[in-house]
Each structure stands twice: as structure tokens, then as C-alpha cells.
Scaffold this motif. Structure first.
Motif, PDB file in Angstrom:
ATOM      1  N   VAL A   1       0.865  -1.514   0.064  1.00  0.00           N
ATOM      2  CA  VAL A   1       0.093  -0.283  -0.523  1.00  0.00           C
ATOM      3  C   VAL A   1       0.697   1.332  -0.369  1.00  0.00           C
ATOM      4  O   VAL A   1       1.017   1.040   1.275  1.00  0.00           O
ATOM      5  CB  VAL A   1      -0.966   0.089   1.725  1.00  0.00           C
ATOM      6  N   PRO A   2       0.387   1.914  -1.063  1.00  0.00           N
ATOM      7  CA  PRO A   2       1.970   2.701  -1.284  1.00  0.00           C
ATOM      8  C   PRO A   2       1.671   4.066  -0.113  1.00  0.00           C
ATOM      9  O   PRO A   2       3.836   4.710  -0.486  1.00  0.00           O
ATOM     10  CB  PRO A   2       1.567   4.253  -2.365  1.00  0.00           C
ATOM     11  N   THR A   3       0.848   4.618   0.474  1.00  0.00           N
ATOM     12  CA  THR A   3       0.915   5.814   1.404  1.00  0.00           C
ATOM     13  C   THR A   3       0.518   5.051   2.709  1.00  0.00           C
ATOM     14  O   THR A   3      -0.116   5.964   3.600  1.00  0.00           O
ATOM     15  CB  THR A   3       0.254   6.725   0.617  1.00  0.00           C
ATOM     16  N   ALA A   4       0.774   4.120   3.270  1.00  0.00           N
ATOM     17  CA  ALA A   4       0.179   2.974   4.223  1.00  0.00           C
ATOM     18  C   ALA A   4       1.577   3.396   5.262  1.00  0.00           C
ATOM     19  O   ALA A   4       2.978   3.073   4.806  1.00  0.00           O
ATOM     20  CB  ALA A   4      -0.747   2.133   4.411  1.00  0.00           C
ATOM     21  N   PRO A   5       0.770   3.456   6.879  1.00  0.00           N
ATOM     22  CA  PRO A   5       1.829   3.369   7.467  1.00  0.00           C
ATOM     23  C   PRO A   5       2.992   1.401   7.583  1.00  0.00           C
ATOM     24  O   PRO A   5       1.560   0.683   6.828  1.00  0.00           O
ATOM     25  CB  PRO A   5       1.621   3.872   8.911  1.00  0.00           C
TER      26      PRO A   5
ATOM     27  N   THR B   1       6.967  -2.894   6.559  1.00  0.00           N
ATOM     28  CA  THR B   1       6.756  -1.148   5.799  1.00  0.00           C
ATOM     29  C   THR B   1       6.872  -1.155   4.529  1.00  0.00           C
ATOM     30  O   THR B   1       6.539  -3.033   3.627  1.00  0.00           O
ATOM     31  CB  THR B   1       8.074  -0.559   6.456  1.00  0.00           C
ATOM     32  N   TYR B   2       6.169  -0.359   4.143  1.00  0.00           N
ATOM     33  CA  TYR B   2       6.181  -0.248   2.694  1.00  0.00           C
ATOM     34  C   TYR B   2       6.747  -1.045   2.050  1.00  0.00           C
ATOM     35  O   TYR B   2       8.278  -1.179   1.832  1.00  0.00           O
ATOM     36  CB  TYR B   2       5.709   0.587   1.935  1.00  0.00           C
TER      37      TYR B   2
ATOM     38  N   VAL C   1      -0.339 -10.449   0.477  1.00  0.00           N
ATOM     39  CA  VAL C   1       0.099  -9.409   0.109  1.00  0.00           C
ATOM     40  C   VAL C   1      -1.399  -7.553   0.288  1.00  0.00           C
ATOM     41  O   VAL C   1      -2.202  -8.118  -0.098  1.00  0.00           O
ATOM     42  CB  VAL C   1      -0.246  -8.961  -1.560  1.00  0.00           C
ATOM     43  N   LEU C   2      -0.489  -6.615   0.948  1.00  0.00           N
ATOM     44  CA  LEU C   2      -2.213  -6.008   1.473  1.00  0.00           C
ATOM     45  C   LEU C   2      -1.639  -5.092   0.303  1.00  0.00           C
ATOM     46  O   LEU C   2      -0.759  -4.413  -0.013  1.00  0.00           O
ATOM     47  CB  LEU C   2      -1.922  -5.450   3.083  1.00  0.00           C
ATOM     48  N   THR C   3      -2.435  -4.830  -0.381  1.00  0.00           N
ATOM     49  CA  THR C   3      -2.586  -3.786  -1.469  1.00  0.00           C
ATOM     50  C   THR C   3      -4.092  -2.916  -1.466  1.00  0.00           C
ATOM     51  O   THR C   3      -4.232  -2.997  -0.451  1.00  0.00           O
ATOM     52  CB  THR C   3      -3.282  -4.293  -2.383  1.00  0.00           C
TER      53      THR C   3
ATOM     54  N   THR D   1       8.844  -8.135  -7.316  1.00  0.00           N
ATOM     55  CA  THR D   1       7.004  -7.039  -7.164  1.00  0.00           C
ATOM     56  C   THR D   1       7.223  -5.894  -7.909  1.00  0.00           C
ATOM     57  O   THR D   1       8.398  -5.438  -7.952  1.00  0.00           O
ATOM     58  CB  THR D   1       6.755  -7.247  -5.803  1.00  0.00           C
ATOM     59  N   ILE D   2       6.913  -5.868  -8.619  1.00  0.00           N
ATOM     60  CA  ILE D   2       7.166  -4.921  -9.616  1.00  0.00           C
ATOM     61  C   ILE D   2       5.395  -3.715  -8.422  1.00  0.00           C
ATOM     62  O   ILE D   2       4.448  -4.321  -8.499  1.00  0.00           O
ATOM     63  CB  ILE D   2       6.334  -4.555 -10.418  1.00  0.00           C
ATOM     64  N   GLN D   3       6.167  -2.809  -7.955  1.00  0.00           N
ATOM     65  CA  GLN D   3       5.601  -2.274  -7.159  1.00  0.00           C
ATOM     66  C   GLN D   3       5.856  -0.270  -8.189  1.00  0.00           C
ATOM     67  O   GLN D   3       5.937  -0.631  -8.776  1.00  0.00           O
ATOM     68  CB  GLN D   3       5.280  -2.136  -5.549  1.00  0.00           C
ATOM     69  N   ASP D   4       4.116   0.788  -6.556  1.00  0.00           N
ATOM     70  CA  ASP D   4       4.538   2.054  -7.895  1.00  0.00           C
ATOM     71  C   ASP D   4       5.528   2.605  -6.959  1.00  0.00           C
ATOM     72  O   ASP D   4       5.574   2.299  -6.264  1.00  0.00           O
ATOM     73  CB  ASP D   4       3.091   3.383  -6.926  1.00  0.00           C
ATOM     74  N   ALA D   5       6.011   3.635  -7.586  1.00  0.00           N
ATOM     75  CA  ALA D   5       7.356   4.015  -7.003  1.00  0.00           C
ATOM     76  C   ALA D   5       6.662   4.538  -6.620  1.00  0.00           C
ATOM     77  O   ALA D   5       6.105   6.082  -6.763  1.00  0.00           O
ATOM     78  CB  ALA D   5       8.041   5.148  -8.154  1.00  0.00           C
ATOM     79  N   ASP D   6       7.548   5.680  -5.746  1.00  0.00           N
ATOM     80  CA  ASP D   6       7.518   7.209  -4.181  1.00  0.00           C
ATOM     81  C   ASP D   6       8.418   7.559  -4.415  1.00  0.00           C
ATOM     82  O   ASP D   6       9.880   6.876  -5.184  1.00  0.00           O
ATOM     83  CB  ASP D   6       7.708   6.016  -2.965  1.00  0.00           C
TER      84      ASP D   6
END
Length: 450
Positions: free
Chosen positions: A46-50, A65-66, A113-115, A221-226
Motif C-alpha cells: 500500500v504505497p502511502t500506508a504506515p 513497511t511498504y 499481499v496487502l494492497t 515484485t513490481i510496485q508503484d514508485a515513491d
């Protein structure tokens, strides 16, 4: 692959000391008999989750963590509730945000996987057969999963360096939530390339080259960049040991910011390796911060000189920069005795929380006490929440509720104020950096906010 949307209303977790539920939810007399074990892991996507906690029933299996993963743990082939908990803004305890019930099958790997988002979470479940190695193989096992919700379907290429992606040679196509069936590759050097589906010329990610050994399983794993990385996509390499590492993109150099906290050193120029014609940073004054500067990945020599005079060398420093990272280099110490302190930057915003880092780079004090408190709190009534912050040390990124705060710096064990109180406004999703530096008065310090 299964995607399960959380249908559980957010509710606080109540700790029960006297009565605990047994794993499986049954008494010993009625609990089914186990015949084998499966491997369980939790992944945070989850890109913006704690930070979240992954649990089997009410037993915590790890905090994550993310983009990271918990260690794999074995459990009997019974039925369990698998949960994700997190701390929401304003709460002191944890709240359950997602649950999935699964019957474990022996010799099977389960990645939960939490999304989604904290307010609308879902669980992607990947089930794969556990690979058994007999010790004679010369191959490794490779898989990849698509967890970037903002990215359309992609093609995956895994080939030796110098091999261009060609239509028809992809290892597979992934949409969000998909995971490639594991494939084998001979041990050796490889690159992972991600392209748009059906268009090998539209490259989204090209990994740096890595030498892979035999008899190991690797999951990408391919995930959103931050904002903490420089590439347009984030790719994590999860080892068989569950170690999770950010993969560098060869087309996106890492960056560094440079902060001049060395009082009395004058104005500084900075050069990399043998290029003394064009500085990467010019006119860096005391208390000043440069912009993000692209730098070479790997080991390089950074030369710090007096402004406009590359022959007047103040310091030469060897620094190894990891691909795809961002960081800040602090020039610290006293004139004639300079050194560099390097800290990785975490620029990922967290929904509902503010982040702040306090970095102590004053040379006149070995350590200080720092009070980062709400604006209406008198430091005379409380102890320092950042005690004995040493020279060239950082608090790390603190997650705080949004609001108005004050930062005060004192002598260790005393209320003698060296700097502050400095007002700091922390907004939801905001990130604030502060640096404690020297001033012309050896008994006073300054706090720079940037």
C-alpha cells in the motif's frame, strides 16, 4: 492468485490477557490433526500506508513497511484467519484493516499481499508449490508479481545483459495482482526488463546486472514508485530468505543532496572523480542545501574545495552510492578537520501522518538533548524525547500526528537551551527535515528546516 477485498469494518484490537484463542479456533480436543506444514509470508504493497503488522489469528508474525516482507514461517495445514493491523492517525493502538481465511496445504508457499489503501484495503493471495532442491541443480527459480495499481499490464523479460527485449521472448504478461509461474534459468548474470504489454520498445524498467547463483528462488515484485527512489517503477527482489532489496534501474542514476554544516569552512564546491572542470554543486554556503544531483552508482571520489578554486581541496571522500536511491551528504566538522555524514532519504508520504527527521551535525557538542513536542507543552515539564542525540547522528523518520510542534535543543541532562524553541507545522502526508548546526557563538546552535 486471489484478490480479497476487506469486508471488515475498521475496529480497534483488544488485547485479552486472560483468554487467548488457539490457532485454528478450536479446543485441543476438537482440533483437527495436522499432516504437514506450509510457509506463510506477508507483503506490504500500500504505497502511502504506515507500517503494518501481519498476524495469524492474534499472533503477530512481524511488522512490515511498504515494499517489504515478513520472514517465512511454517504452520500446520489447518484453517486460520490471516490479518493485517495498523495504527491509524490519532490512535494509540492498532486497528484491523484486512482479514482472509485460508486452509493451509502442506508444502505450499502463501504470500499475503496487502494492497489498495488503508481505507479500502484488499489482500492479494499468491499460492505456489514449495521448491525442493536436491543439491545437484545448476539453475535458479524466478518469478515476478505485479503490484503497481497505477500501471497497466506489462511484459517481463529476464535475460543475460545485452539481450534486448523482442516480441515473443517475454517470460510472461502480468496484470495487477498476477504472479508469473516460476521459471528456471541457469545460474549467471541477468537483467530484469519490464515493458508495456506487447510493446518491447516501451521499456518501463531495466534492472542493473546481477549474478544469480543456483538452487535459490527469487521473486520480483513490481510496485508503484515513491519519491524515495529515482526510477519510474519500483522493483523489489525478494530472496528465498525473505530479504527484500530495491533493484536499481540502470537508466535512472541515484541522487544526492549536499548540506554544508561545517562552520568556518567557507563556501564549498563539490566535484566527482576526475572532473575538476564542472562541479556538481557550486557555492554551497554554511547552512545551505543543494538540489538533488544525479551521481554515479557505485564507488566514487567526491572532492570538496573552496568555491571557485578546485586546487584548494578541503576534503576528499570515497562514497559508495546504491543505485536507485536518494540521500543527503552532510559536510561536518571544523575547518581543517572535515568529514562526511551520509543519510538515506525517505520521501514517501504516509496518509494521515507527518514525518520529520532531526539530524545533529553540530561539531561543538558531542551530543545534545532534543525536545520535539506539541507547541503548548513546556519542556520544563517533560523529558527529552530525543535524548543524547550524538554528533553526525539522526533521529530517523518519526511518524507524528499532524499539528503544530516546537523543536528545542538543550545541553544533555540540562534545560539549558542551545537552540529554539523553533515552531514546526506538520501536515498530513508532509515530510520535514531539520538539521542542528553550529553558529558563531560556541554556546549556541541553530536549527535549519528544509
Amino acid at each position: 492468485m486471489t484478490i480479497v477485498s476487506s469486508s471488515i469494518a475498521l475496529r480497534p484490537i483488544v488485547l485479552m490477557a486472560a483468554v487467548s484463542l488457539m490457532l485454528g479456533g478450536c479446543s485441543e480436543s476438537t482440533r483437527p490433526e495436522a499432516t504437514g506444514k506450509g510457509n506463510i509470508r506477508g507483503i506490504h504493497a500500500v504505497p502511502t500506508a504506515p507500517e503494518v503488522t501481519f498476524l495469524i489469528e492474534e499472533r503477530a508474525l512481524g511488522n512490515v513497511t511498504y515494499k517489504n516482507v515478513t520472514s517465512a514461517q511454517e504452520f500446520d495445514d489447518l484453517t486460520y484467519n490471516f490479518n493485517f493491523d495498523t495504527r491509524l492517525p490519532g490512535d494509540s493502538g492498532l486497528t484491523r484493516i484486512a482479514t482472509e481465511t485460508v486452509t493451509v496445504v502442506p508444502d505450499t508457499n502463501y504470500d499475503f499481499v496487502l494492497t489498495g489503501t488503508v481505507n479500502a484495503p484488499s489482500i492479494v493471495l499468491w499460492e505456489t508449490a514449495e521448491r525442493q532442491w536436491d543439491g545437484a541443480e545448476t539453475v535458479l527459480e524466478v518469478s515476478a508479481g505485479h503490484l503497481a495499481s497505477g500501471t497497466a499490464a506489462v511484459d517481463i523479460y529476464f535475460a543475460p545483459p545485452g539481450t534486448a527485449p523482442v516480441l515473443g521472448s517475454a517470460r510472461g504478461t502480468l496484470s495487477f495482482g498476477d504472479r508469473l509461474p516460476a521459471f528456471e534459468a541457469e545460474n549467471g548474470e541477468y537483467r530484469l526488463i519490464v515493458t508495456e504489454q506487447g510493446n518491447p520498445a516501451a521499456v518501463l524498467f531495466t534492472s542493473t546486472t546481477r549474478d544469480y547463483t543456483e538452487r535459490t528462488s527469487v521473486l520480483f515484485t513490481i510496485q508503484d514508485a515513491d519519491p524515495s527512489i529515482t526510477s519510474g517503477l519500483s522493483v523489489r527482489r525478494i530472496e528465498q530468505s525473505s530479504n527484500s532489496v530495491e533493484v536499481g534501474d540502470a537508466t535512472f542514476p541515484p541522487t544526492r543532496r549536499f548540506f554544508n554544516s561545517a562552520f568556518g569552512s567557507g563556501i564549498i564546491d563539490i566535484y566527482v572523480d576526475d572532473d575538476f572542470v564542472t562541479p556538481i554543486v557550486s557555492n554551497l554556503v554554511h547552512g545551505g542545501l543543494s538540489a538533488d544531483v544525479p551521481v554515479p552508482a557505485g564507488e566514487s571520489t567526491y572532492t570538496y574545495t573552496a568555491v571557485g578554486n578546485p586546487g584548494a581541496i578541503l576534503l576528499e571522500d570515497e562514497d559508495t552510492v546504491v543505485a536507485n536511491t536518494r540521500g543527503t551528504n552532510y559536510v561536518t566538522g571544523e575547518a581543517g578537520d572535515l568529514e562526511i555524514a551520509v543519510f538515506a532519504d525517505d520521501r514517501r508520504p504516509v496518509t494521515g501522518f507527518a514525518k520529520i527527521r532531526v539530524t545533529q551535525v553540530a561539531a561543538s557538542f558531542d551530543s545534545v538533548d532534543a525536545y520535539l513536542v506539541a507547541a503548548d507543552i513546556d519542556i520544563a515539564d517533560v523529558g527529552p524525547n530525543l535524548p543524547r542525540l550524538g554528533a553526525n547522528a539522526s533521529s530517523g523518520y518519526l511518524h507524528l500526528n499532524p499539528g503544530n510542534y516546537e523543536l528545542t535543543v538543550t545541553e544533555v541532562g540540562e534545560k539549558t537551551v542551545l537552540a529554539g524553541p523553533v515552531p514546526i507545522s506538520l501536515a498530513s502526508g508532509g515530510i520535514v527535515e531539520t538539521a542542528i548546526i553550529d553558529t558563531a557563538d560556541p554556546n549556541q546552535l541553530n536549527v535549519v528546516i528544509y
